[in-house]
Write a protein that holds these residues in place. Sequence first.
Motif, PDB file in Angstrom:
ATOM      1  N   TRP A  86       0.837  -1.206   0.000  1.00  0.00           N
ATOM      2  CA  TRP A  86       0.000   0.000   0.000  1.00  0.00           C
ATOM      3  C   TRP A  86       0.872   1.255   0.000  1.00  0.00           C
ATOM      4  CZ3 TRP A  86      -1.319   3.217   4.537  1.00  0.00           C
ATOM      5  CH2 TRP A  86      -2.317   4.160   4.262  1.00  0.00           C
ATOM      6  N   VAL A  87       1.885   1.267   0.861  1.00  0.00           N
ATOM      7  CA  VAL A  87       2.776   2.426   0.938  1.00  0.00           C
ATOM      8  C   VAL A  87       3.540   2.599  -0.373  1.00  0.00           C
ATOM      9  CG1 VAL A  87       4.791   3.423   2.100  1.00  0.00           C
ATOM     10  CG2 VAL A  87       3.010   2.286   3.449  1.00  0.00           C
ATOM     11  N   MET A  90       1.816   4.555  -3.138  1.00  0.00           N
ATOM     12  CA  MET A  90       1.322   5.883  -2.792  1.00  0.00           C
ATOM     13  C   MET A  90       2.213   6.977  -3.384  1.00  0.00           C
ATOM     14  SD  MET A  90      -1.352   6.819  -1.133  1.00  0.00           S
ATOM     15  CE  MET A  90      -1.595   5.299  -0.200  1.00  0.00           C
ATOM     16  N   PRO A  91       1.639   8.003  -4.036  1.00  0.00           N
ATOM     17  CA  PRO A  91       2.441   9.167  -4.433  1.00  0.00           C
ATOM     18  C   PRO A  91       3.136   9.748  -3.202  1.00  0.00           C
ATOM     19  CG  PRO A  91       0.287   9.237  -5.464  1.00  0.00           C
ATOM     20  CD  PRO A  91       0.239   8.127  -4.464  1.00  0.00           C
ATOM     21  N   LEU A  92       4.421  10.020  -3.326  1.00  0.00           N
ATOM     22  CA  LEU A  92       5.202  10.331  -2.129  1.00  0.00           C
ATOM     23  C   LEU A  92       5.116  11.798  -1.696  1.00  0.00           C
ATOM     24  CD1 LEU A  92       6.910   8.565  -0.272  1.00  0.00           C
ATOM     25  CD2 LEU A  92       8.936   9.419  -1.428  1.00  0.00           C
ATOM     26  N   THR A 108       5.372   7.581  -7.276  1.00  0.00           N
ATOM     27  CA  THR A 108       5.026   6.753  -6.120  1.00  0.00           C
ATOM     28  C   THR A 108       6.261   6.491  -5.272  1.00  0.00           C
ATOM     29  OG1 THR A 108       5.469   4.666  -7.243  1.00  0.00           O
ATOM     30  CG2 THR A 108       3.244   5.595  -7.475  1.00  0.00           C
ATOM     31  N   CYS A 109       6.016   5.973  -4.095  1.00  0.00           N
ATOM     32  CA  CYS A 109       7.119   5.578  -3.215  1.00  0.00           C
ATOM     33  C   CYS A 109       8.048   4.604  -3.943  1.00  0.00           C
ATOM     34  CB  CYS A 109       6.547   4.949  -1.950  1.00  0.00           C
ATOM     35  SG  CYS A 109       7.774   4.220  -0.858  1.00  0.00           S
ATOM     36  N   MET A 110       7.490   3.616  -4.631  1.00  0.00           N
ATOM     37  CA  MET A 110       8.303   2.637  -5.354  1.00  0.00           C
ATOM     38  C   MET A 110       9.168   3.307  -6.410  1.00  0.00           C
ATOM     39  SD  MET A 110       9.193  -0.520  -5.730  1.00  0.00           S
ATOM     40  CE  MET A 110       7.937  -1.617  -5.058  1.00  0.00           C
ATOM     41  N   GLN A 111       8.610   4.270  -7.119  1.00  0.00           N
ATOM     42  CA  GLN A 111       9.371   4.967  -8.153  1.00  0.00           C
ATOM     43  C   GLN A 111      10.481   5.821  -7.548  1.00  0.00           C
ATOM     44  OE1 GLN A 111       5.935   6.851  -9.897  1.00  0.00           O
ATOM     45  NE2 GLN A 111       5.894   5.442 -11.654  1.00  0.00           N
ATOM     46  N   SER A 128       6.361   7.586   6.837  1.00  0.00           N
ATOM     47  CA  SER A 128       5.780   8.805   7.419  1.00  0.00           C
ATOM     48  C   SER A 128       4.920   9.581   6.435  1.00  0.00           C
ATOM     49  CB  SER A 128       6.894   9.722   7.937  1.00  0.00           C
ATOM     50  OG  SER A 128       7.580  10.353   6.857  1.00  0.00           O
ATOM     51  N   MET A 129       4.918   9.170   5.168  1.00  0.00           N
ATOM     52  CA  MET A 129       4.183   9.917   4.146  1.00  0.00           C
ATOM     53  C   MET A 129       2.792   9.357   3.869  1.00  0.00           C
ATOM     54  SD  MET A 129       5.989  12.489   3.637  1.00  0.00           S
ATOM     55  CE  MET A 129       5.046  13.203   2.295  1.00  0.00           C
ATOM     56  N   VAL A 130       2.317   8.501   4.736  1.00  0.00           N
ATOM     57  CA  VAL A 130       0.908   8.087   4.729  1.00  0.00           C
ATOM     58  C   VAL A 130       0.338   8.438   6.095  1.00  0.00           C
ATOM     59  CG1 VAL A 130       1.172   6.284   3.007  1.00  0.00           C
ATOM     60  CG2 VAL A 130       1.506   5.725   5.421  1.00  0.00           C
ATOM     61  N   PHE A 131      -0.984   8.715   6.143  1.00  0.00           N
ATOM     62  CA  PHE A 131      -1.589   9.234   7.366  1.00  0.00           C
ATOM     63  C   PHE A 131      -2.887   8.504   7.730  1.00  0.00           C
ATOM     64  CE2 PHE A 131       0.547  12.595   4.962  1.00  0.00           C
ATOM     65  CZ  PHE A 131       1.583  12.903   5.836  1.00  0.00           C
ATOM     66  N   PRO A 132      -2.857   7.179   7.790  1.00  0.00           N
ATOM     67  CA  PRO A 132      -4.075   6.457   8.157  1.00  0.00           C
ATOM     68  C   PRO A 132      -4.411   6.660   9.633  1.00  0.00           C
ATOM     69  CG  PRO A 132      -2.237   4.949   8.101  1.00  0.00           C
ATOM     70  CD  PRO A 132      -1.719   6.265   7.589  1.00  0.00           C
TER      71      PRO A 132
END
Length: 251
Positions: A86-87, A90-92, A108-111, A128-132
């Motif tokens: 999921w992380v 996600m666009p970073l 994205t994080c992967m890119q 830290s760049m996701v906020f669930p």
Amino acid sequence: MMKGTAAVHVSIDYGDEADFVKKYAMANYLHLMLSFLTSNTPMYEGKPNADVFLRDSIWEHTDSRRSGYMPKALDADFGFAAYANWVEQMPLVVMNDGVRITDAGQRTCMQVAETYGWDETVIAHYLSMVFPFVRLKRFIEIRSADCMPLAWTLSYCALIKGLFYDKDNVAFYSGKASACTIDTLHAYKRCIERDQWDANVYGDTLAGALGVLLERAARGLDAKERAYLTRFERLVAERRHIFEESGENDG
């Protein structure tokens, strides 16, 4: 979202992946109860606030992809890999390499990781760049509570300890979570917004479910720690919010 909200984040430990999965599901399952119980925002932007879940509303309507419930949190096959995937997608937004902060655009994080890799420092930034509502780092960060005066914050910390550091409570609520879905939790939220304390949620009224929550938390604490729960017990008994307690927001 940063300007308009403040919170009490409490972090808890997990022993292994299986323990993580149980506690992570449990925290998501309990999010609405924890958020409602700590609701403490009578005013917003100079006007009376009628949204008991104001923090949630602000975050979810700012960037719904990276906020709210982690989509697979209650899935039977949820684990570290599902969270990592999921992380990674996600666009970073921004990248912090420890020296400077740069615009990541829509990558994205992967890119971004194709350039910066996966060492411990950059992984911490990616996470830290996701906020669930509940976030994974080296610990589980429960992000459900509104900002509260110190005395209430101590009570909340005792509540979290009594729930998440008691094996019976973890087994009980993670079991409940395994029979729930994210869609059900969204339905619960709409019901609570409409009916407040009388909402039919968690197999009970909200007031009843909160009473059980506090009773179970008390079992996981010693006598001195249990005393901290009396503030919340009074709120539930009187069907009040923290901001309705005279003088409680003075510190």
